[in-house]
Write an enzyme that holds these catalytic residues in place. Structure first.
Site, mmCIF file in Angstrom:
data_model
loop_
_atom_site.group_PDB
_atom_site.id
_atom_site.type_symbol
_atom_site.label_atom_id
_atom_site.label_comp_id
_atom_site.label_asym_id
_atom_site.label_seq_id
_atom_site.Cartn_x
_atom_site.Cartn_y
_atom_site.Cartn_z
ATOM 1 C CG PHE A 156 -13.984 17.933 10.610
ATOM 2 C CD1 PHE A 156 -13.348 19.015 10.050
ATOM 3 C CD2 PHE A 156 -14.140 16.793 9.833
ATOM 4 C CE1 PHE A 156 -12.855 18.980 8.747
ATOM 5 C CE2 PHE A 156 -13.657 16.730 8.533
ATOM 6 C CZ PHE A 156 -13.021 17.830 7.985
ATOM 7 C CG HIS A 179 -19.316 12.493 3.788
ATOM 8 N ND1 HIS A 179 -19.942 13.673 3.481
ATOM 9 C CD2 HIS A 179 -18.196 12.820 4.468
ATOM 10 C CE1 HIS A 179 -19.215 14.682 3.947
ATOM 11 N NE2 HIS A 179 -18.147 14.187 4.554
ATOM 12 C CG HIS A 188 -16.709 9.221 3.309
ATOM 13 N ND1 HIS A 188 -15.956 9.695 2.257
ATOM 14 C CD2 HIS A 188 -16.170 9.782 4.437
ATOM 15 C CE1 HIS A 188 -15.018 10.511 2.717
ATOM 16 N NE2 HIS A 188 -15.111 10.561 4.025
ATOM 17 C CD GLU A 222 -17.774 16.347 9.338
ATOM 18 O OE1 GLU A 222 -17.856 15.222 8.821
ATOM 19 O OE2 GLU A 222 -17.594 16.532 10.540
ATOM 20 N N GLY A 237 0.840 -1.194 0.000
ATOM 21 C CA GLY A 237 0.000 0.000 0.000
ATOM 22 C C GLY A 237 0.871 1.238 0.000
ATOM 23 C CG LEU A 285 -15.809 14.237 0.529
ATOM 24 C CD1 LEU A 285 -16.937 13.703 1.388
ATOM 25 C CD2 LEU A 285 -14.455 13.837 1.119
ATOM 26 C CB THR A 336 -3.738 9.337 1.075
ATOM 27 O OG1 THR A 336 -3.641 8.070 1.727
ATOM 28 C CG2 THR A 336 -3.429 10.443 2.081
ATOM 29 N NE ARG A 384 -13.677 8.494 8.983
ATOM 30 C CZ ARG A 384 -13.367 9.494 8.142
ATOM 31 N NH1 ARG A 384 -12.219 10.106 8.247
ATOM 32 N NH2 ARG A 384 -14.196 9.849 7.189
ATOM 33 N NE ARG A 426 -17.497 13.086 8.202
ATOM 34 C CZ ARG A 426 -16.306 12.808 7.694
ATOM 35 N NH1 ARG A 426 -15.990 11.554 7.414
ATOM 36 N NH2 ARG A 426 -15.429 13.759 7.467
ATOM 37 C CD GLN A 453 -18.017 8.461 8.712
ATOM 38 O OE1 GLN A 453 -17.097 8.887 8.039
ATOM 39 N NE2 GLN A 453 -18.062 8.615 10.017
ATOM 40 N N GLY A 461 -0.276 4.541 0.127
ATOM 41 C CA GLY A 461 -0.917 5.750 0.630
ATOM 42 C C GLY A 461 -0.229 6.263 1.882
#
Length: 609
Positions: free
Chosen positions: A125, A241, A364, A254, A14, A251, A53, A405, A296, A239, A16
């Site tokens: 947030f 969004h 999301h 937020e 990975g 997206l 990311t 989250r 959220r 989650q 990211g």
């Protein structure tokens, strides 16, 4: 079959933020031990700057020293958002290290936005009691990934394997010792052997048709863990969004609500107070945990009710509400939210400075993942350490997010846990031992032949998919997304989940005959996308099985037929049987957290890592 065998001390899968953080930390650990011959393999199916990311917009949470915010308040907010499934020790581990990690990133070149007084600028947030989200305008993920990637280029010890698709994990005598990959550019099978493996492969929200995630976020690492016999935790916690562009799912961070944006229904009324998020706050003066700055999951639930109450605007992509940013003014939007402004213009055809932005929810972030300690050490279904395997980022379930989250906690988690996982992996690989891959499997060492044979067998199985099959992968992919959108969204019930389970079982059967027409070795996207589809199907079956078994409502998992929360918060654990059947069991969250602490998790010799 010909395979290319290479060795490394630590293998990170990975590219990211979590993967780069782990790779950098591992290299630093080897350097501190005087190992100038160490190799850290960084494997990514895309060029690292294309990792997901880069799509993070809003920021990363961390208490700014010297202000009125406190670490205890950050911990309390995160635990409240986690709805009983967050582990306090894991939350504290990340929260206490977040400010230093964000400051360290700045020393590497991260251009955090700053106040007129020169302090780090922070924004509000949802679910946070204080403004504590560090940001770089609304391109935080881009700048953060760029900073980590540029830093990685300074280290020759990091050997990159870009555009390598990881097919499976390799395990011998109960210890994970490598991976088998496919080099897409050279068309070769590659066996990477080393002392430890770090999974940083991201989440699985791309399985939903309406999603904010990039096409690469397909649950690859979780599917590998399932096939290796490991349990996955809390998969049903997905989650949704509340503010995404209709049709594309792009997206709208937020941060726009933290900066003062408000949501309006079809009549131009602020509707959130009618669904438990009041009292109404003044326009342009957001208050923590109220109205647009509620958690959220609560905002997405409010949209669901408003849609059924006829308060949304019908479009071909479903009902929408409107995000109003007009009162913030063009100059402010250009300075603080330039990316969002551009996205709205390009993909919705509206100018936020003068027009309303249509939004609706989309899948999301996935809280479920491979269970780990706070430092990223993978644990099995009984809480015992799994030798040689670590995980960080969205593919890991560290105990930070619990059932829901809070926005901006995940980006800082990639830094803190990614770093800890890299350090721990270096220790597991024998940080002070000389010789590449010296942890347990050196070049030509004991066990190598068996691992290479294992890799060859696994690769042959995947390669056999090419040039056969009758089922259209595009059709399977489309049906998978539609099923999840329809019955595994903001609210669930027994009938809908039963439909989803039956549909996914049918898709699973049809997938066994998936068509891969392209037989080439080089850049065969027909084949790699079929592999990704298989990963999404495997994880989605686990999501639905866990959602059926969890007969309560908690955090991101809301059951219309079981609206209550159980007295005891429990984690779900999904495993895959040899016959392909999905099994679900539960364990009390407190018991899981205590087992991690007793087994050497948080605070047991690694807290300073």
């Amino acid at each position: 079959m010909t395979v290319r065998v290479e060795h490394a001390d630590v293998i990170v899968v990975g590219g990211g933020a979590a993967g780069l953080s782990a790779a950098l930390a591992a290299v630093e650990s080897f350097a501190a031990a005087g190992r100038d011959d160490a190799v850290v393999a960084l494997v990514s199916k895309v060029y690292p700057m294309r990792s997901h990311t880069v799509a993070a917009e809003g920021g990363a949470a961390g208490v700014v020293p010297g202000g009125d915010d406190t670490l205890d308040q950050h911990v309390a907010d995160t635990l409240a958002g986690g709805a009983g499934l967050a582990h306090e020790a894991a939350v504290r581990y990340v929260v206490e290290r977040a400010p230093a990690e964000l400051a360290r990133l700045e020393r590497l070149g991260m251009p955090w936005s700053r106040t007129a007084e020169g302090r780090p600028a922070v924004r509000r947030f949802g679910g946070m009691s204080r403004p504590r989200t560090w940001f770089a305008a609304d391109k935080t993920g881009f700048h953060l990934l760029h900073t980590l990637f540029q830093t990685s280029l300074r280290h020759e010890a990091i050997r990159r394997y870009d555009e390598h698709v990881t097919l499976d994990l390799l395990r011998a005598d109960g210890e994970f010792r490598g991976v088998v990959c496919h080099d897409q550019r050279r068309g070769e099978r590659v066996v990477l052997l080393g002392g430890a493996v770090v999974l940083a492969t991201g989440g699985y929200a791309r399985a939903w048709a309406t999603s904010t995630n990039a096409g690469i976020v397909t649950g690859d690492g979780l599917a590998m863990a399932l096939r290796a016999g490991l349990a996955l935790r809390d998969l049903e916690m997905v989650q949704v969004h509340p503010t995404c562009l209709p049709g594309s799912g792009i997206l709208i961070t937020e941060a726009v609500r933290g900066e003062g944006g408000v949501l309006l229904d079809a009549d131009g009324e602020r509707y959130l107070a009618d669904y438990g998020l009041g009292p109404v706050t003044p326009v342009g003066a957001p208050e923590p945990r109220r109205m647009e700055l509620g958690p959220r999951d609560k905002l997405s639930q409010a949209f669901w009710h408003a849609d059924r109450d006829g308060r949304t605007v019908p479009t071909r992509d479903g009902g929408v509400v409107h995000l109003d940013l007009r009162h913030l003014g063009k100059a402010f939007l250009d300075e603080r939210l330039p990316l969002v402004t551009g996205l709205a213009r390009r993909f919705a055809g509206v100018d936020p400075a003068h027009e309303l932005v249509p939004v609706r929810p989309a899948a999301h972030y996935t809280m479920g993942g491979v269970p780990t300690t706070a430092q990223g050490a993978v644990v099995d279904g009984q809480g015992a350490r799994v030798a040689g395997l670590f995980a960080a980022g969205e593919c890991a379930s560290t105990g930070l997010h619990g059932a829901n989250r809070l926005g901006s906690n995940s980006l800082v988690e990639t830094l803190v846990v990614g770093r800890a996982a890299g350090q721990a992996a270096a220790r597991a690989a024998g940080v002070g031992a000389a010789g590449s891959g010296a942890g347990a499997v050196g070049a030509g060492g004991v066990g190598e032949a068996a691992l290479v044979d294992q890799a060859r067998g696994l690769a042959e199985r995947w390669l056999a998919m090419r040039g056969r099959g009758g089922e259209s992968p595009a059709a399977l992919r489309r049906e998978l997304g539609a099923v999840l959108d329809a019955d595994v969204g903001v609210y669930r019930d027994a009938d809908g989940l039963a439909r989803a389970a039956a549909a996914l079982d049918g898709l699973h059967e049809r997938y066994q005959d998936v068509r891969v027409a392209d037989t080439s070795d080089v850049l065969n996207t027909d084949w790699t996308q079929a592999i990704e589809l298989g990963a999404m199907l495997a994880v989605a079956r686990g999501v639905v099985a866990a959602a059926i078994a969890r007969t309560e409502s908690r955090g991101a998992h809301q059951r219309l037929d079981h609206p209550q929360s159980d007295d005891v918060a429990r984690h779900s654990l999904v495993t895959l049987g040899a016959d392909g059947a999905v099994d679900v069991r539960f364990e009390a969250a407190d018991t899981a957290a205590q087992a991690l602490a007793a087994g050497g998790g948080v605070g047991q010799g690694e807290a300073g890592a």
